[in-house]
Design an enzyme around this catalytic site. Structure first.
Site, PDB file in Angstrom:
ATOM      1  N   TYR A   1       0.958  -4.584   3.047  1.00 53.15           N
ATOM      2  CA  TYR A   1       1.169  -3.250   2.477  1.00 53.15           C
ATOM      3  C   TYR A   1       2.651  -2.880   2.526  1.00 53.15           C
ATOM      4  O   TYR A   1       3.259  -2.848   3.596  1.00 53.15           O
ATOM      5  CB  TYR A   1       0.351  -2.183   3.204  1.00 53.15           C
ATOM      6  CG  TYR A   1      -1.152  -2.302   3.042  1.00 53.15           C
ATOM      7  CD1 TYR A   1      -1.723  -3.099   2.058  1.00 53.15           C
ATOM      8  CD2 TYR A   1      -2.017  -1.617   3.880  1.00 53.15           C
ATOM      9  CE1 TYR A   1      -3.103  -3.210   1.918  1.00 53.15           C
ATOM     10  CE2 TYR A   1      -3.394  -1.718   3.750  1.00 53.15           C
ATOM     11  CZ  TYR A   1      -3.925  -2.525   2.760  1.00 53.15           C
ATOM     12  OH  TYR A   1      -5.290  -2.642   2.628  1.00 53.15           O
TER      13      TYR A   1
HETATM   14  N1  LIG Z   1      -9.421  -4.905   1.936  1.00 57.87           N
HETATM   15  C1  LIG Z   1      -8.919  -4.709   0.751  1.00 57.87           C
HETATM   16  O1  LIG Z   1      -8.817  -5.634  -0.069  1.00 57.87           O
HETATM   17  C2  LIG Z   1      -8.464  -3.343   0.358  1.00 57.87           C
HETATM   18  C3  LIG Z   1      -8.134  -3.069  -0.998  1.00 57.87           C
HETATM   19  C4  LIG Z   1      -7.720  -1.769  -1.310  1.00 57.87           C
HETATM   20  C5  LIG Z   1      -7.654  -0.802  -0.322  1.00 57.87           C
HETATM   21  N2  LIG Z   1      -7.957  -1.118   0.985  1.00 57.87           N
HETATM   22  C6  LIG Z   1      -7.895  -0.099   2.062  1.00 57.87           C
HETATM   23  O2  LIG Z   1      -8.642   1.015   1.667  1.00 57.87           O
HETATM   24  C7  LIG Z   1      -7.849   2.195   1.710  1.00 57.87           C
HETATM   25  C8  LIG Z   1      -8.290   3.133   0.626  1.00 57.87           C
HETATM   26  O3  LIG Z   1      -8.211   2.451  -0.635  1.00 57.87           O
HETATM   27  P1  LIG Z   1      -7.764   3.224  -1.917  1.00 57.87           P
HETATM   28  O4  LIG Z   1      -6.428   3.804  -1.710  1.00 57.87           O
HETATM   29  O5  LIG Z   1      -7.952   2.320  -3.079  1.00 57.87           O
HETATM   30  O6  LIG Z   1      -8.860   4.404  -1.904  1.00 57.87           O
HETATM   31  P2  LIG Z   1      -9.338   5.485  -2.948  1.00 57.87           P
HETATM   32  O7  LIG Z   1      -9.783   6.621  -2.121  1.00 57.87           O
HETATM   33  O8  LIG Z   1     -10.328   4.906  -3.886  1.00 57.87           O
HETATM   34  O9  LIG Z   1      -8.032   5.881  -3.783  1.00 57.87           O
HETATM   35  C9  LIG Z   1      -7.022   6.598  -3.152  1.00 57.87           C
HETATM   36  C10 LIG Z   1      -6.082   7.147  -4.201  1.00 57.87           C
HETATM   37  O10 LIG Z   1      -6.771   8.099  -5.017  1.00 57.87           O
HETATM   38  C11 LIG Z   1      -5.938   9.240  -5.230  1.00 57.87           C
HETATM   39  N3  LIG Z   1      -6.570  10.342  -4.491  1.00 57.87           N
HETATM   40  C12 LIG Z   1      -7.145  10.294  -3.270  1.00 57.87           C
HETATM   41  N4  LIG Z   1      -7.645  11.470  -2.916  1.00 57.87           N
HETATM   42  C13 LIG Z   1      -7.393  12.302  -3.924  1.00 57.87           C
HETATM   43  C14 LIG Z   1      -7.684  13.668  -4.164  1.00 57.87           C
HETATM   44  N5  LIG Z   1      -8.341  14.388  -3.247  1.00 57.87           N
HETATM   45  N6  LIG Z   1      -7.288  14.230  -5.331  1.00 57.87           N
HETATM   46  C15 LIG Z   1      -6.652  13.484  -6.262  1.00 57.87           C
HETATM   47  N7  LIG Z   1      -6.334  12.190  -6.101  1.00 57.87           N
HETATM   48  C16 LIG Z   1      -6.703  11.596  -4.944  1.00 57.87           C
HETATM   49  C17 LIG Z   1      -4.575   8.890  -4.667  1.00 57.87           C
HETATM   50  O11 LIG Z   1      -3.814   8.178  -5.642  1.00 57.87           O
HETATM   51  P3  LIG Z   1      -2.942   8.897  -6.774  1.00 57.87           P
HETATM   52  O12 LIG Z   1      -2.541  10.249  -6.266  1.00 57.87           O
HETATM   53  O13 LIG Z   1      -1.803   7.962  -6.977  1.00 57.87           O
HETATM   54  O14 LIG Z   1      -3.843   8.988  -7.954  1.00 57.87           O
HETATM   55  C18 LIG Z   1      -4.928   7.900  -3.568  1.00 57.87           C
HETATM   56  O15 LIG Z   1      -3.879   7.035  -3.221  1.00 57.87           O
HETATM   57  C19 LIG Z   1      -6.411   1.675   1.598  1.00 57.87           C
HETATM   58  O16 LIG Z   1      -5.459   2.558   2.141  1.00 57.87           O
HETATM   59  C20 LIG Z   1      -6.487   0.391   2.387  1.00 57.87           C
HETATM   60  O17 LIG Z   1      -6.409   0.675   3.780  1.00 57.87           O
HETATM   61  C21 LIG Z   1      -8.375  -2.358   1.320  1.00 57.87           C
END
Ligand SMILES: NC(=O)c1ccc[n+]([C@@H]2O[C@H](COP(=O)([O-])OP(=O)(O)OC[C@H]3O[C@@H](n4cnc5c(N)ncnc54)[C@H](OP(=O)(O)O)[C@@H]3O)[C@@H](O)[C@H]2O)c1
Length: 358
Positions: free
Chosen positions: A59
């Site tokens: 990351y």
């Molecule tokens: N193991 C793996 O392969 C893998 C892959 C991906 C992630 N992860 C882990 O999972 C965690 C979460 O993944 P993700 O970031 O993809 O989760 P997600 O909850 O699906 O997406 C998060 C993104 O959505 C937007 N967002 C979140 N809450 C919001 C709200 N209340 N209102 C408006 N926009 C909102 C933000 O991006 P914007 O503001 O830019 O739109 C935020 O960065 C990561 O931090 C990481 O630790 C693991």
């Protein structure tokens, strides 16, 4: 429910919050949070009672680990926090020359013993700690024998450099084989699976969820908001927002499909009934699914995080769960047809049999 409704992660003594802080957004990058915003997010999560912080060596090129380590030191919270990081993606710092064949050092990626030791030492340096509580294999490399992975990670548990280990993004059989080998050899086995899981990504229910249950592994959904799609901030006729999905999608397939818009319509209806945001309803749905131990919340701003954390206090009623489950039902695959109630009834001479654990 609240963030202090701790539960065991899989068959282990590692107790974690039902919402984990994902820190993929910490550090430099187009859709990331800078150091000040990341610190605010970390504090808000801790103040809400959360104890489970998830990062990875990859990351922000290691900056996420550095920031997480820094915030833990600043708050003197190492003993309170369940600190998880990951290995697997190539972390080579020295590209090979053209005469060497180009590319990067193959021993700086994958799940071989040599890379796991290299990656963990580098992560511990960046995190500024001498152990991690949970070490994830970030992605299955398709090469390393499962026996070698179990041996290496089990040895690291015995050496005290990691407390537990788990698998992310792998075929179900890999995790199940590791769990079986470990149980037979009476050595440490994987305690969790980290998988893409949300209302628009339920494929893992077919093979991974039953394997997790059988193998004593807790499921930890990533991208439970489908990268922001399930917040409802994008619309069918206008997908432009300042968010991550507006630009080049970092995770391949577009979320903007007819099927996903239909799921979002139902999610919006349920959110109105609950007087909450679609994001909170989507997280509440993921948290309540059988087998899910802790759900990752990602946020770019503290406002997003605070909104998302309040999902812990939202309960969907049976009718809302049914509507969401129905509209998002995954296409049944081969396994689903084998375990249908009709097939079981046929096998047992027309009787309805309840299996152990049901
Ligand atoms: N193991 C793996 O392969 C893998 C892959 C991906 C992630 N992860 C882990 O999972 C965690 C979460 O993944 P993700 O970031 O993809 O989760 P997600 O909850 O699906 O997406 C998060 C993104 O959505 C937007 N967002 C979140 N809450 C919001 C709200 N209340 N209102 C408006 N926009 C909102 C933000 O991006 P914007 O503001 O830019 O739109 C935020 O960065 C990561 O931090 C990481 O630790 C693991």
């Amino acid at each position: 429910m609240s963030l202090t409704n701790f539960r065991a992660l899989g068959r282990s003594g590692l107790v974690v919050s039902p919402l984990a802080l994902g820190t993929m957004t910490f550090g430099p990058g187009g859709w990331n949070a800078d150091e000040a915003a990341s610190r605010e997010i970390f504090h808000a999560y801790r103040e809400a009672g959360g104890n489970f912080v998830d990062t990875a060596d990859i990351y922000s090129g290691g900056v996420s680990e550095e920031l997480v380590g820094k915030f833990i030191r600043e708050t003197g919270s190492r003993d309170d926090i369940v600190l998880a990081t990951k290995f697997g993606f190539n972390g080579s710092s020295s590209p090979l020359t053209a005469t060497q064949g180009g590319g990067a050092n193959p021993h700086a990626g994958g799940a071989g013993s040599k890379n796991i030791h290299r990656a963990l030492d580098a992560s511990l340096r960046r995190l500024g700690t001498d152990y991690v509580d949970l070490y994830w294999m970030h992605i299955w490399d398709g090469v390393t024998p499962v026996e070698e992975i179990v041996q290496t990670l089990g040895d690291l548990v015995r050496a005290g450099k990691i407390r537990h280990y788990a698998f992310s993004d792998m075929p179900a059989w890999v995790a199940m084989k590791a769990a079986t080998i470990a149980a037979e050899r009476r050595v440490p086995g994987p305690i969790a699976m980290q998988l893409e899981y949300s209302l628009v990504a339920r494929e893992v229910e077919a093979e991974h969820f039953p394997a997790a249950q059988e193998g004593g592994m807790g499921v930890m959904p990533w991208s439970p908001l489908a990268g922001g799609f399930l917040t409802g901030k994008y619309n069918r006729d206008d997908t432009v927002d300042t968010g991550r999905l507006s630009g080049a999608n970092p995770f391949g397939d577009s979320k903007f499909t007819d099927r996903n818009w239909t799921i979002l319509d139902t999610l919006r209806e349920v959110a109105v009934e609950l007087d909450c945001e679609p994001a909170q309803a989507a997280l509440a749905w993921a948290m309540s699914r059988p087998g899910v131990a802790s759900t990752l919340v990602g946020a770019r701003t503290v406002a997003q995080l605070t909104g998302n954390l309040s999902a812990a206090s939202i309960s969907l009623n049976d009718d809302q769960m049914r509507r969401l489950n129905e509209v998002s039902a995954p296409v049944p695959g081969f396994t689903s047809s084998l375990v249908s109630p009709e097939v079981r009834k046929m096998l047992y001479g027309g009787h309805e049999i309840t299996a152990w654990g049901e």
